[in-house]
Motif scaffolding. Sequence first.
Motif, PDB file in Angstrom:
ATOM      1  N   PRO A 238      -9.619  40.324  -1.103  1.00 14.56           N
ATOM      2  CA  PRO A 238      -8.889  41.494  -0.898  1.00 14.56           C
ATOM      3  C   PRO A 238      -9.351  42.032   0.532  1.00 14.56           C
ATOM      4  O   PRO A 238      -8.685  42.904   1.184  1.00 14.56           O
ATOM      5  N   SER A 239     -10.832  42.001   0.868  1.00 14.24           N
ATOM      6  CA  SER A 239     -11.249  42.593   2.221  1.00 14.24           C
ATOM      7  C   SER A 239     -10.534  41.573   3.437  1.00 14.24           C
ATOM      8  O   SER A 239     -10.302  42.364   4.621  1.00 14.24           O
ATOM      9  N   THR A 240     -10.439  40.597   3.204  1.00 18.32           N
ATOM     10  CA  THR A 240      -9.646  39.908   4.550  1.00 18.32           C
ATOM     11  C   THR A 240      -8.314  40.372   4.727  1.00 18.32           C
ATOM     12  O   THR A 240      -7.657  40.423   5.686  1.00 18.32           O
ATOM     13  N   LEU A 241      -7.513  40.317   3.229  1.00 19.20           N
ATOM     14  CA  LEU A 241      -6.193  41.035   3.542  1.00 19.20           C
ATOM     15  C   LEU A 241      -6.115  42.301   4.050  1.00 19.20           C
ATOM     16  O   LEU A 241      -5.091  42.633   4.997  1.00 19.20           O
ATOM     17  N   ALA A 242      -6.808  43.188   3.818  1.00 20.78           N
ATOM     18  CA  ALA A 242      -6.787  44.549   4.019  1.00 20.78           C
ATOM     19  C   ALA A 242      -7.336  44.989   5.388  1.00 20.78           C
ATOM     20  O   ALA A 242      -6.871  45.745   6.067  1.00 20.78           O
ATOM     21  N   LYS A 243      -8.131  44.257   5.894  1.00 18.19           N
ATOM     22  CA  LYS A 243      -8.887  44.177   7.267  1.00 18.19           C
ATOM     23  C   LYS A 243      -7.999  43.449   8.283  1.00 18.19           C
ATOM     24  O   LYS A 243      -7.657  43.591   9.145  1.00 18.19           O
ATOM     25  N   ASP A 244      -8.563  42.069   8.123  1.00 17.33           N
ATOM     26  CA  ASP A 244      -8.023  41.062   9.093  1.00 17.33           C
ATOM     27  C   ASP A 244      -6.545  41.121   9.170  1.00 17.33           C
ATOM     28  O   ASP A 244      -5.987  41.369  10.476  1.00 17.33           O
ATOM     29  N   TYR A 245      -5.905  40.707   8.179  1.00 15.71           N
ATOM     30  CA  TYR A 245      -4.442  40.412   8.306  1.00 15.71           C
ATOM     31  C   TYR A 245      -3.737  41.920   8.326  1.00 15.71           C
ATOM     32  O   TYR A 245      -2.549  41.652   9.058  1.00 15.71           O
ATOM     33  N   LYS A 246      -4.204  42.760   7.830  1.00 14.88           N
ATOM     34  CA  LYS A 246      -3.450  44.182   8.127  1.00 14.88           C
ATOM     35  C   LYS A 246      -3.587  44.356   9.586  1.00 14.88           C
ATOM     36  O   LYS A 246      -2.454  45.226  10.155  1.00 14.88           O
ATOM     37  N   LYS A 247      -4.628  44.159  10.109  1.00 14.08           N
ATOM     38  CA  LYS A 247      -4.799  44.408  11.656  1.00 14.08           C
ATOM     39  C   LYS A 247      -3.829  43.623  12.502  1.00 14.08           C
ATOM     40  O   LYS A 247      -3.374  44.288  13.325  1.00 14.08           O
ATOM     41  N   ILE A 248      -3.646  42.370  11.986  1.00 16.23           N
ATOM     42  CA  ILE A 248      -2.553  41.449  12.896  1.00 16.23           C
ATOM     43  C   ILE A 248      -1.194  42.240  12.683  1.00 16.23           C
ATOM     44  O   ILE A 248      -0.362  42.465  13.498  1.00 16.23           O
ATOM     45  N   TYR A 249      -0.992  42.864  11.333  1.00 12.54           N
ATOM     46  CA  TYR A 249       0.046  43.379  10.976  1.00 12.54           C
ATOM     47  C   TYR A 249       0.446  44.576  11.728  1.00 12.54           C
ATOM     48  O   TYR A 249       1.716  44.739  12.408  1.00 12.54           O
ATOM     49  N   ARG A 250      -0.531  45.254  11.878  1.00 13.21           N
ATOM     50  CA  ARG A 250      -0.275  46.546  12.807  1.00 13.21           C
ATOM     51  C   ARG A 250      -0.147  46.353  14.415  1.00 13.21           C
ATOM     52  O   ARG A 250       0.746  47.101  14.783  1.00 13.21           O
TER      53      ARG A 250
END
Length: 389
Positions: free
Chosen positions: A114-126
Amino acid sequence: MGSKGSERKASKGTVQIKVSNDRLQLVFSFGGKRHYLSTGFTDTKANRKLAEMKARQIELDILCDNFDPTLGKYKPQSLQIIPTPPITPVEEIVPSLVDLWDSYTEYKRSGLSPSTLAKDYKKIYRCINFHLPVKTLDKAVAIRDWLIANKTPSSAKKILTQFSACCNWAVKSQLIKDNPFKDMASDIKVSKGDKEETDINPFSVEERDRIIQAFKDSRYYNHYAPFIEFLFMTGCRPSEAVALQWKHITNDFSTIRFEQAVVISESGLTCKKGLKTQKKRIFPANNRLAALLKSIKPDAVSGEAKVFPSPEGTWIDAHNLSTRGWKGVIEKLDGIEYRKLYQTRHTFITMALKNGMDVKDVAKLVGNSPEIIYRHYAGQSRELFVPEF
């Protein structure tokens, strides 16, 4: 999925793919309304795969109650509410990095924390959605140049690595023919000074005790005093302390079992089994730590109850505490340089080594490898001197 020309009425939550005005169209029902969403794609094999990806995303959102009724989420770059501008029938739509990243994230979701999705992948999304000036794969070179100009070499390299991984997946999924980001990350050289280093700046014993007392005396943050003291006394990660329940502590307060962590997910704070580098570890409490735990344990408490609940009884938001309470308390203490909450961990490890504990024992207590302890702490834990010879 509906097939080309299919007129069968879709059941609730099912997205059909039809052809209207020579364009692929998504048709589905939600909230008692019939939705018609044009992709703008001509009906080619590659474009139909892109439409199928978007259809799966809509179906998943409806199933998980994450549907966007404005449809804005489903129209990045390539999707437009009908009518759409006329396109030459033979024109092939250039895939959007927005669409590919969304689909790649869904593909990887089940295997990510969950933290990888919320942080790393969300950062790429933004980065893709709100910062990149261009977003289509035919502009890969322009995207690379923008990242190099606007990000640190380390950050640009990480983002391009993710873009390349996404496009490798898209090639294997027959969504695109080749990967335009291939080898771009390897061309970026990161100097040693630019690499993220472990920021180890431990507090002294006096500073540690002053901080603990300051929390006890604080009008607004005294609730967190036991939590802060526990971090200093165990060297555990804040996420591990937040997740502790009374079932993880023996009745005589002699042993603590770390086996879960509270992390940030896309839906907020969530508790996950396992730790960062191991499934679980056992920590023996000394007299001071045992006395602390005994003093805060309520009578007839359930084993499922949180050891360190927030004032509202929920999980503590360690990030919020760090940026507000922790920072506010320390900045009022004269003579103590502000350092992040994670320095409680570095402080414990450094003090343990200075007091003669074996490196392997310290590593076992805090869930690190002896190599990490040697590399980052052992050299700082003692003063060097040259003997007489």
